[in-house]
Design a protein around this motif. Structure first.
Motif, PDB file in Angstrom:
ATOM      1  N   ASN A  35      13.559  30.772  16.593  1.00 43.78           N
ATOM      2  CA  ASN A  35      13.613  31.837  17.231  1.00 43.78           C
ATOM      3  C   ASN A  35      15.088  32.373  17.748  1.00 43.78           C
ATOM      4  O   ASN A  35      15.151  33.591  18.029  1.00 43.78           O
ATOM      5  N   GLN A  36      15.814  31.303  18.670  1.00 42.82           N
ATOM      6  CA  GLN A  36      17.025  31.480  19.296  1.00 42.82           C
ATOM      7  C   GLN A  36      18.014  32.125  18.224  1.00 42.82           C
ATOM      8  O   GLN A  36      18.668  33.092  18.703  1.00 42.82           O
ATOM      9  N   LEU A  37      17.916  31.569  16.996  1.00 42.65           N
ATOM     10  CA  LEU A  37      19.081  32.058  15.912  1.00 42.65           C
ATOM     11  C   LEU A  37      18.809  33.408  15.512  1.00 42.65           C
ATOM     12  O   LEU A  37      19.824  34.240  15.544  1.00 42.65           O
ATOM     13  N   ILE A  38      17.492  33.764  15.503  1.00 42.03           N
ATOM     14  CA  ILE A  38      17.120  35.007  14.868  1.00 42.03           C
ATOM     15  C   ILE A  38      17.213  36.153  16.121  1.00 42.03           C
ATOM     16  O   ILE A  38      17.627  37.224  16.048  1.00 42.03           O
ATOM     17  N   GLN A  39      16.950  36.035  17.099  1.00 44.44           N
ATOM     18  CA  GLN A  39      16.847  36.880  18.360  1.00 44.44           C
ATOM     19  C   GLN A  39      18.175  36.896  18.687  1.00 44.44           C
ATOM     20  O   GLN A  39      18.622  38.152  19.467  1.00 44.44           O
ATOM     21  N   THR A  40      19.169  36.081  18.864  1.00 46.80           N
ATOM     22  CA  THR A  40      20.577  36.268  19.191  1.00 46.80           C
ATOM     23  C   THR A  40      21.565  35.981  17.763  1.00 46.80           C
ATOM     24  O   THR A  40      21.959  34.902  17.673  1.00 46.80           O
ATOM     25  N   GLY A  71      41.780  42.367  14.118  1.00 47.90           N
ATOM     26  CA  GLY A  71      41.940  42.722  15.521  1.00 47.90           C
ATOM     27  C   GLY A  71      40.691  42.714  16.463  1.00 47.90           C
ATOM     28  O   GLY A  71      40.847  42.718  17.393  1.00 47.90           O
ATOM     29  N   LYS A  72      39.672  42.306  15.889  1.00 48.91           N
ATOM     30  CA  LYS A  72      38.328  42.181  16.407  1.00 48.91           C
ATOM     31  C   LYS A  72      37.532  41.092  16.406  1.00 48.91           C
ATOM     32  O   LYS A  72      37.937  40.231  15.551  1.00 48.91           O
ATOM     33  N   GLU A  73      36.592  40.856  17.264  1.00 45.46           N
ATOM     34  CA  GLU A  73      36.068  39.494  17.286  1.00 45.46           C
ATOM     35  C   GLU A  73      35.019  39.606  16.028  1.00 45.46           C
ATOM     36  O   GLU A  73      34.411  40.717  15.851  1.00 45.46           O
ATOM     37  N   ARG A  74      34.662  38.480  15.785  1.00 44.28           N
ATOM     38  CA  ARG A  74      33.521  38.301  14.771  1.00 44.28           C
ATOM     39  C   ARG A  74      32.144  38.687  15.368  1.00 44.28           C
ATOM     40  O   ARG A  74      31.732  38.300  16.500  1.00 44.28           O
ATOM     41  N   GLU A  75      31.276  39.514  14.574  1.00 43.24           N
ATOM     42  CA  GLU A  75      30.122  40.145  15.373  1.00 43.24           C
ATOM     43  C   GLU A  75      29.027  39.880  14.313  1.00 43.24           C
ATOM     44  O   GLU A  75      29.043  39.704  13.028  1.00 43.24           O
ATOM     45  N   GLY A  76      27.767  39.631  14.792  1.00 42.19           N
ATOM     46  CA  GLY A  76      26.638  39.446  13.976  1.00 42.19           C
ATOM     47  C   GLY A  76      26.324  40.759  13.244  1.00 42.19           C
ATOM     48  O   GLY A  76      26.358  41.846  14.042  1.00 42.19           O
ATOM     49  N   VAL A  77      25.761  40.662  12.291  1.00 41.74           N
ATOM     50  CA  VAL A  77      25.447  41.839  11.288  1.00 41.74           C
ATOM     51  C   VAL A  77      23.897  42.052  11.122  1.00 41.74           C
ATOM     52  O   VAL A  77      23.130  42.900  11.473  1.00 41.74           O
ATOM     53  N   ALA A  78      23.272  40.925  10.528  1.00 43.91           N
ATOM     54  CA  ALA A  78      21.831  40.590  10.541  1.00 43.91           C
ATOM     55  C   ALA A  78      21.489  39.255  10.072  1.00 43.91           C
ATOM     56  O   ALA A  78      22.224  38.516   9.583  1.00 43.91           O
ATOM     57  N   CYS A  79      20.468  38.892  10.693  1.00 42.12           N
ATOM     58  CA  CYS A  79      19.945  37.594  10.600  1.00 42.12           C
ATOM     59  C   CYS A  79      18.422  37.438  10.077  1.00 42.12           C
ATOM     60  O   CYS A  79      17.559  38.503  10.435  1.00 42.12           O
ATOM     61  N   THR A 129      34.233  48.537   7.456  1.00 40.96           N
ATOM     62  CA  THR A 129      35.154  47.793   6.770  1.00 40.96           C
ATOM     63  C   THR A 129      35.522  46.476   7.476  1.00 40.96           C
ATOM     64  O   THR A 129      35.833  46.243   8.710  1.00 40.96           O
ATOM     65  N   ALA A 130      35.333  45.259   6.869  1.00 43.73           N
ATOM     66  CA  ALA A 130      35.476  43.990   7.475  1.00 43.73           C
ATOM     67  C   ALA A 130      35.644  42.775   6.337  1.00 43.73           C
ATOM     68  O   ALA A 130      34.995  43.161   5.169  1.00 43.73           O
ATOM     69  N   MET A 131      35.601  41.693   6.913  1.00 43.35           N
ATOM     70  CA  MET A 131      35.267  40.529   6.294  1.00 43.35           C
ATOM     71  C   MET A 131      34.168  40.082   6.434  1.00 43.35           C
ATOM     72  O   MET A 131      33.754  39.837   7.737  1.00 43.35           O
ATOM     73  N   TYR A 132      32.982  40.037   5.525  1.00 40.14           N
ATOM     74  CA  TYR A 132      31.844  39.542   5.693  1.00 40.14           C
ATOM     75  C   TYR A 132      31.536  38.304   5.579  1.00 40.14           C
ATOM     76  O   TYR A 132      31.869  37.622   4.345  1.00 40.14           O
ATOM     77  N   TYR A 133      30.774  37.517   6.418  1.00 38.66           N
ATOM     78  CA  TYR A 133      30.657  35.970   6.145  1.00 38.66           C
ATOM     79  C   TYR A 133      29.138  35.828   6.227  1.00 38.66           C
ATOM     80  O   TYR A 133      28.262  36.453   6.975  1.00 38.66           O
ATOM     81  N   CYS A 134      28.709  34.567   5.410  1.00 40.33           N
ATOM     82  CA  CYS A 134      27.318  34.366   5.289  1.00 40.33           C
ATOM     83  C   CYS A 134      27.389  33.019   6.256  1.00 40.33           C
ATOM     84  O   CYS A 134      28.268  32.127   5.970  1.00 40.33           O
ATOM     85  N   ALA A 135      26.272  32.595   7.029  1.00 37.99           N
ATOM     86  CA  ALA A 135      25.931  31.379   7.628  1.00 37.99           C
ATOM     87  C   ALA A 135      24.707  30.878   7.315  1.00 37.99           C
ATOM     88  O   ALA A 135      23.610  31.592   7.233  1.00 37.99           O
ATOM     89  N   ALA A 136      24.649  29.760   7.428  1.00 40.72           N
ATOM     90  CA  ALA A 136      23.423  29.032   7.148  1.00 40.72           C
ATOM     91  C   ALA A 136      23.230  27.926   8.330  1.00 40.72           C
ATOM     92  O   ALA A 136      23.990  27.078   8.772  1.00 40.72           O
ATOM     93  N   ASP A 137      21.716  27.975   8.855  1.00 45.46           N
ATOM     94  CA  ASP A 137      21.659  26.835   9.855  1.00 45.46           C
ATOM     95  C   ASP A 137      20.111  26.133   9.567  1.00 45.46           C
ATOM     96  O   ASP A 137      19.163  27.071   9.563  1.00 45.46           O
ATOM     97  N   GLY A 138      20.327  25.141   9.598  1.00 40.95           N
ATOM     98  CA  GLY A 138      18.863  24.356   9.120  1.00 40.95           C
ATOM     99  C   GLY A 138      17.938  23.520  10.241  1.00 40.95           C
ATOM    100  O   GLY A 138      16.975  23.067   9.960  1.00 40.95           O
ATOM    101  N   ARG A 139      18.426  24.054  11.545  1.00 36.87           N
ATOM    102  CA  ARG A 139      17.718  23.487  12.640  1.00 36.87           C
ATOM    103  C   ARG A 139      16.305  24.524  12.909  1.00 36.87           C
ATOM    104  O   ARG A 139      16.509  25.542  13.571  1.00 36.87           O
ATOM    105  N   LEU A 140      15.197  23.987  12.314  1.00 35.99           N
ATOM    106  CA  LEU A 140      13.978  24.983  12.396  1.00 35.99           C
ATOM    107  C   LEU A 140      13.753  25.000  13.805  1.00 35.99           C
ATOM    108  O   LEU A 140      13.124  26.026  14.375  1.00 35.99           O
ATOM    109  N   SER A 141      13.964  24.146  14.804  1.00 35.44           N
ATOM    110  CA  SER A 141      13.324  24.350  16.157  1.00 35.44           C
ATOM    111  C   SER A 141      14.365  25.388  16.776  1.00 35.44           C
ATOM    112  O   SER A 141      13.818  25.876  17.947  1.00 35.44           O
ATOM    113  N   MET A 142      15.311  25.832  16.336  1.00 30.44           N
ATOM    114  CA  MET A 142      16.015  26.729  16.732  1.00 30.44           C
ATOM    115  C   MET A 142      15.924  28.176  16.302  1.00 30.44           C
ATOM    116  O   MET A 142      16.731  29.120  16.306  1.00 30.44           O
TER     117      MET A 142
END
Length: 133
Positions: A106-111, A42-50, A91-104
């Motif tokens: 700073n944005q990926l980690i800060q947000t 019932g909730k939106e997916r949220e960031g935990v740690a990057c 309690t939640a479903m935990y997802y892992c994500a990967a992104d290979g855009r090195l130019s991004m």
């Protein structure tokens, strides 16, 4: 195409610990920014740690700071999320994500949120974490 696979979920009592693992194949692991995200019913997916490609930069959600630790072992091609002092609200479903855009990096980690840039990355199917009181 990058294949992302999570493991390590389970059921624990309040105050317990779990360690989640994530592997990513199909790309050079040390060239990937990576993150953990979660979605409760019932909730939106949220960031935990990057974490950045080198593992040198991290960002945590306020709700998990001091309890969770993200780490990236490029030698073992594995991402971890050590979760201590677990609470029922974790309690939640935990997802892992990967992104290979090195130019991004700073944005990926800060947000560290699914809706901001990470939606263009590669996602796993998730692993369930249940914390009982």
């Amino acid at each position: 195409q990058v294949q992302v696979v999570e493991s390590g979920g389970g059921s624990v009592q309040t105050g317990g610990s779990l360690r989640l693992s994530c592997t990513a194949s199909g790309s050079t692991f040390d060239g990937l920014n990576m993150g953990w995200f979660r979605q409760a019913p019932g909730k939106e997916r949220e960031g935990v740690a990057c974490v950045s490609v080198s593992g040198g930069s991290t960002n945590y959600a306020d709700s998990v700071k001091g309890r969770f630790t993200i780490s990236k072992d490029n030698a073992k091609s594995t991402l971890y999320l050590q979760m201590n002092s677990l609470k029922p609200e974790d309690t939640a479903m935990y997802y892992c994500a990967a992104d290979g855009r090195l130019s991004m990096t700073n944005q990926l980690i800060q947000t560290c949120t699914p809706a901001a840039n990470w939606n263009k990355g590669y996602w796993g199917q998730g692993t369930q974490v249940t914390v009982s009181s």
